[in-house]
Design a protein around this motif. Structure first.
Motif, PDB file in Angstrom:
ATOM      1  N   GLN A   1       6.590 -21.267   9.793  1.00 56.16           N
ATOM      2  CA  GLN A   1       6.765 -20.184   8.912  1.00 56.16           C
ATOM      3  C   GLN A   1       5.671 -19.094   8.852  1.00 56.16           C
ATOM      4  O   GLN A   1       4.450 -19.545   8.843  1.00 56.16           O
ATOM      5  N   VAL A   2       5.957 -17.881   8.697  1.00 53.51           N
ATOM      6  CA  VAL A   2       4.979 -16.783   8.583  1.00 53.51           C
ATOM      7  C   VAL A   2       5.418 -15.838   7.563  1.00 53.51           C
ATOM      8  O   VAL A   2       6.605 -15.328   7.229  1.00 53.51           O
ATOM      9  N   GLN A   3       4.467 -15.544   6.813  1.00 53.18           N
ATOM     10  CA  GLN A   3       4.677 -14.616   5.523  1.00 53.18           C
ATOM     11  C   GLN A   3       4.138 -13.367   5.699  1.00 53.18           C
ATOM     12  O   GLN A   3       2.914 -13.469   6.275  1.00 53.18           O
ATOM     13  N   LEU A   4       4.683 -12.340   5.648  1.00 48.59           N
ATOM     14  CA  LEU A   4       4.181 -11.223   5.973  1.00 48.59           C
ATOM     15  C   LEU A   4       4.121 -10.263   4.799  1.00 48.59           C
ATOM     16  O   LEU A   4       5.406  -9.963   3.801  1.00 48.59           O
ATOM     17  N   VAL A   5       3.177  -9.178   4.488  1.00 50.28           N
ATOM     18  CA  VAL A   5       3.049  -8.393   3.282  1.00 50.28           C
ATOM     19  C   VAL A   5       2.701  -7.179   3.694  1.00 50.28           C
ATOM     20  O   VAL A   5       1.510  -6.953   4.246  1.00 50.28           O
ATOM     21  N   GLU A   6       3.432  -5.915   3.718  1.00 47.49           N
ATOM     22  CA  GLU A   6       2.897  -4.487   4.309  1.00 47.49           C
ATOM     23  C   GLU A   6       2.218  -3.907   2.884  1.00 47.49           C
ATOM     24  O   GLU A   6       2.773  -4.146   1.699  1.00 47.49           O
ATOM     25  N   SER A   7       1.454  -3.055   3.152  1.00 46.99           N
ATOM     26  CA  SER A   7       0.804  -2.283   2.234  1.00 46.99           C
ATOM     27  C   SER A   7       0.247  -0.952   2.837  1.00 46.99           C
ATOM     28  O   SER A   7       0.189  -0.850   4.064  1.00 46.99           O
ATOM     29  N   GLY A   8      -0.143  -0.095   1.866  1.00 51.44           N
ATOM     30  CA  GLY A   8      -0.553   1.108   2.606  1.00 51.44           C
ATOM     31  C   GLY A   8       0.418   2.465   2.420  1.00 51.44           C
ATOM     32  O   GLY A   8      -0.040   3.617   2.331  1.00 51.44           O
ATOM     33  N   GLY A   9       1.628   2.053   1.983  1.00 56.25           N
ATOM     34  CA  GLY A   9       2.696   3.361   1.940  1.00 56.25           C
ATOM     35  C   GLY A   9       2.380   3.988   0.581  1.00 56.25           C
ATOM     36  O   GLY A   9       1.859   3.449  -0.362  1.00 56.25           O
ATOM     37  N   GLU A  10       2.498   5.313   0.608  1.00 57.53           N
ATOM     38  CA  GLU A  10       2.207   6.080  -0.428  1.00 57.53           C
ATOM     39  C   GLU A  10       2.909   7.670  -0.101  1.00 57.53           C
ATOM     40  O   GLU A  10       3.266   7.718   0.882  1.00 57.53           O
ATOM     41  N   LEU A  11       2.618   8.597  -1.159  1.00 56.49           N
ATOM     42  CA  LEU A  11       3.287   9.738  -0.959  1.00 56.49           C
ATOM     43  C   LEU A  11       2.000  10.609  -0.183  1.00 56.49           C
ATOM     44  O   LEU A  11       0.992  10.534  -0.698  1.00 56.49           O
ATOM     45  N   VAL A  12       2.328  11.446   0.749  1.00 58.43           N
ATOM     46  CA  VAL A  12       1.347  12.275   1.408  1.00 58.43           C
ATOM     47  C   VAL A  12       2.294  13.404   1.832  1.00 58.43           C
ATOM     48  O   VAL A  12       3.363  13.452   2.145  1.00 58.43           O
ATOM     49  N   GLN A  13       1.214  14.745   2.125  1.00 56.42           N
ATOM     50  CA  GLN A  13       1.819  15.913   2.675  1.00 56.42           C
ATOM     51  C   GLN A  13       2.234  15.697   4.050  1.00 56.42           C
ATOM     52  O   GLN A  13       1.522  15.249   4.722  1.00 56.42           O
ATOM     53  N   ALA A  14       3.444  16.436   4.387  1.00 52.92           N
ATOM     54  CA  ALA A  14       3.531  16.621   5.620  1.00 52.92           C
ATOM     55  C   ALA A  14       2.292  17.351   6.683  1.00 52.92           C
ATOM     56  O   ALA A  14       1.697  18.149   6.266  1.00 52.92           O
ATOM     57  N   GLY A  15       2.176  16.513   7.678  1.00 51.33           N
ATOM     58  CA  GLY A  15       0.948  16.957   8.671  1.00 51.33           C
ATOM     59  C   GLY A  15      -0.180  15.995   8.302  1.00 51.33           C
ATOM     60  O   GLY A  15      -1.133  15.976   9.192  1.00 51.33           O
ATOM     61  N   GLY A  16       0.041  15.171   7.241  1.00 48.75           N
ATOM     62  CA  GLY A  16      -1.283  14.229   6.984  1.00 48.75           C
ATOM     63  C   GLY A  16      -1.178  12.827   7.682  1.00 48.75           C
ATOM     64  O   GLY A  16      -0.098  12.657   8.433  1.00 48.75           O
ATOM     65  N   SER A  17      -2.024  12.068   7.398  1.00 45.95           N
ATOM     66  CA  SER A  17      -2.173  10.782   7.879  1.00 45.95           C
ATOM     67  C   SER A  17      -2.096   9.732   7.025  1.00 45.95           C
ATOM     68  O   SER A  17      -2.327   9.804   5.853  1.00 45.95           O
ATOM     69  N   LEU A  18      -1.643   8.511   7.574  1.00 44.74           N
ATOM     70  CA  LEU A  18      -1.616   7.112   6.645  1.00 44.74           C
ATOM     71  C   LEU A  18      -1.703   6.083   7.702  1.00 44.74           C
ATOM     72  O   LEU A  18      -1.338   6.009   8.728  1.00 44.74           O
ATOM     73  N   ARG A  19      -2.268   4.993   7.001  1.00 48.85           N
ATOM     74  CA  ARG A  19      -2.441   3.724   7.770  1.00 48.85           C
ATOM     75  C   ARG A  19      -1.836   2.639   6.912  1.00 48.85           C
ATOM     76  O   ARG A  19      -2.083   2.364   5.927  1.00 48.85           O
TER      77      ARG A  19
END
Length: 121
Positions: A1-19
């Motif tokens: 079994q592997v448990q996965l949790v995503e994080s880092g998503g948010e509102l950003v302006q077009a042209g911007g960056s996110l990890r």
């Protein structure tokens, strides 16, 4: 079994960056390829990127090639998705998944719950 949790998503302006980060539990994480998929409102889930278990081999959807970079740190049991030059069409819930190196979601056995990314114009 592997448990996965995503994080880092948010509102950003077009042209911007996110990890985005995908944190995994368990000591067998490095035995799995890890992929990123996304699902926009009203659309089917689609492949974004995948990285092999040792981080050497990577594959990207044409829609994100040159803008997104997938990487992994097995010592931290974490996979990342660096997203640059974001476009409104990148807006979606992003999921990470562990399984076999593939662009097909049915090859992945373990899934996170997703994180919302919104690129506004």
């Amino acid at each position: 079994q592997v448990q996965l949790v995503e994080s880092g998503g948010e509102l950003v302006q077009a042209g911007g960056s996110l990890r985005l980060s995908c944190a995994a539990s368990g000591r067998t994480f490095d035995n799995y390829a890890v992929g990123w998929f996304r699902q926009s409102a009203g659309k089917e889930r689609e492949f974004v990127a995948v990285v092999s278990r040792n981080g050497v081999t990577k594959l990207y959807a044409n829609s994100v090639k040159g803008r997104f970079t997938i990487s992994r740190d097995n010592a931290k049991s974490t996979v990342y998705l660096q997203m640059n030059s974001l476009k409104p069409e990148d807006t979606a819930v992003y999921f990470c998944a562990a399984g076999e190196f593939s662009t097909s979601e049915d090859r992945y056995d373990y899934w996170g719950q997703g994180t919302q990314v919104t690129a506004s114009s």
